[in-house]
Scaffold this motif. Structure first.
Motif, short mmCIF file in Angstrom:
data_model
loop_
_atom_site.label_atom_id
_atom_site.label_comp_id
_atom_site.label_asym_id
_atom_site.label_seq_id
_atom_site.Cartn_x
_atom_site.Cartn_y
_atom_site.Cartn_z
N VAL A 1 7.31 1.60 -5.08
CA VAL A 1 6.50 1.26 -3.91
C VAL A 1 7.45 0.91 -2.76
CG1 VAL A 1 4.76 -0.30 -2.97
CG2 VAL A 1 4.63 0.40 -5.38
N THR A 2 7.37 1.71 -1.70
CA THR A 2 8.21 1.50 -0.52
C THR A 2 7.62 0.43 0.37
OG1 THR A 2 8.85 3.83 -0.62
CG2 THR A 2 9.25 2.69 1.45
N LEU A 3 6.30 0.44 0.50
CA LEU A 3 5.61 -0.53 1.35
C LEU A 3 4.24 -0.81 0.77
CD1 LEU A 3 5.39 -2.11 4.13
CD2 LEU A 3 4.25 -0.06 4.98
N MET A 4 3.86 -2.08 0.71
CA MET A 4 2.50 -2.49 0.34
C MET A 4 2.17 -3.66 1.25
SD MET A 4 -0.20 -2.32 -1.28
CE MET A 4 -1.39 -2.95 -2.40
N GLN A 5 1.28 -3.40 2.22
CA GLN A 5 1.01 -4.42 3.23
C GLN A 5 -0.45 -4.36 3.66
OE1 GLN A 5 3.41 -6.72 4.49
NE2 GLN A 5 1.51 -7.60 5.15
N LEU B 1 -2.09 -0.64 3.34
CA LEU B 1 -1.23 0.54 3.39
C LEU B 1 -0.23 0.45 2.25
CD1 LEU B 1 -0.20 3.14 4.71
CD2 LEU B 1 1.20 1.70 6.22
N ALA B 2 -0.26 1.44 1.37
CA ALA B 2 0.69 1.52 0.26
C ALA B 2 1.42 2.85 0.37
CB ALA B 2 -0.03 1.42 -1.08
N VAL B 3 2.74 2.78 0.49
CA VAL B 3 3.59 3.97 0.55
C VAL B 3 4.40 3.99 -0.74
CG1 VAL B 3 5.38 5.20 1.82
CG2 VAL B 3 3.68 3.84 3.07
N CYS B 4 4.28 5.09 -1.49
CA CYS B 4 4.89 5.16 -2.82
C CYS B 4 5.70 6.44 -3.01
CB CYS B 4 3.80 5.13 -3.90
SG CYS B 4 2.68 3.76 -3.77
N THR B 5 6.64 6.37 -3.95
CA THR B 5 7.32 7.58 -4.40
C THR B 5 6.77 7.90 -5.80
OG1 THR B 5 9.16 6.25 -5.25
CG2 THR B 5 9.43 7.24 -3.06
N VAL B 6 6.71 9.19 -6.09
CA VAL B 6 6.16 9.67 -7.36
C VAL B 6 7.08 10.72 -7.95
CG1 VAL B 6 3.76 9.18 -6.72
CG2 VAL B 6 4.73 11.40 -6.18
N SER B 7 7.00 10.90 -9.26
CA SER B 7 7.82 11.91 -9.93
C SER B 7 7.23 13.30 -9.76
CB SER B 7 7.92 11.59 -11.43
OG SER B 7 8.48 10.34 -11.62
N ASN B 8 5.92 13.39 -9.83
CA ASN B 8 5.22 14.67 -9.80
C ASN B 8 4.04 14.52 -8.84
OD1 ASN B 8 3.28 16.71 -10.42
ND2 ASN B 8 4.22 17.01 -12.41
N ASP C 1 8.39 13.70 -2.73
CA ASP C 1 8.08 12.66 -3.71
C ASP C 1 7.34 11.47 -3.10
OD1 ASP C 1 10.15 11.61 -2.19
OD2 ASP C 1 11.18 10.72 -3.92
N MET C 2 6.76 11.63 -1.90
CA MET C 2 6.13 10.48 -1.24
C MET C 2 4.66 10.73 -0.94
SD MET C 2 7.32 8.51 2.22
CE MET C 2 8.80 7.86 1.45
N ILE C 3 3.85 9.70 -1.25
CA ILE C 3 2.44 9.69 -0.91
C ILE C 3 2.11 8.32 -0.33
CG2 ILE C 3 1.78 11.40 -2.65
CD1 ILE C 3 0.77 9.11 -4.39
N ALA C 4 0.95 8.20 0.28
CA ALA C 4 0.52 6.91 0.81
C ALA C 4 -1.00 6.81 0.68
CB ALA C 4 0.94 6.75 2.26
#
Length: 99
Positions: free
Chosen positions: A87-91, A9-16, A50-53
């Motif tokens: 990256v908010t979470l990478m687990q 599980l990877a939760v990320c923030t993105v610019s676009n 701005d968030m995807i996973a």
């Protein structure tokens, strides 16, 4: 008895977000050929612009770790990596028997 798999599980923030989601599609096409790949489920946050996973399933932890190293040098993955601000979470999680 079914073999347990590994969920990454990877939760990320993105610019676009639209550009990141487009780059993610190309990355997904490349990762499908990686050893141990089972599936990739792209997610997009409803309440955060701005968030995807990504929820990626691997046959085992060794395959997941090898893929993590491989994406660093994979040109198909570079645009997606560039689109990620943080990256908010990478687990990794092991799947358990369902009831």
């Amino acid at each position: 008895m079914p073999k347990n798999t590994i969920l990454e599980l990877a939760v990320c923030t993105v610019s676009n977000k639209p550009a990141a989601e487009e780059a993610r599609r190309a990355a997904m096409a490349a990762v499908k050929a990686y050893p141990g790949f089972v599936s990739w489920r792209p997610l997009t946050a409803l309440d955060h612009d701005d968030m995807i996973a990504d929820l990626v399933e691997w046959t085992d932890k060794a395959s997941a770790e090898a893929a993590a190293a491989k994406v660093q040098a994979d040109p198909a993955f570079a645009p997606y990596m560039a689109a990620i601000k943080g990256v908010t979470l990478m687990q990794h999680f092991e799947t358990l028997e369902t009831f």
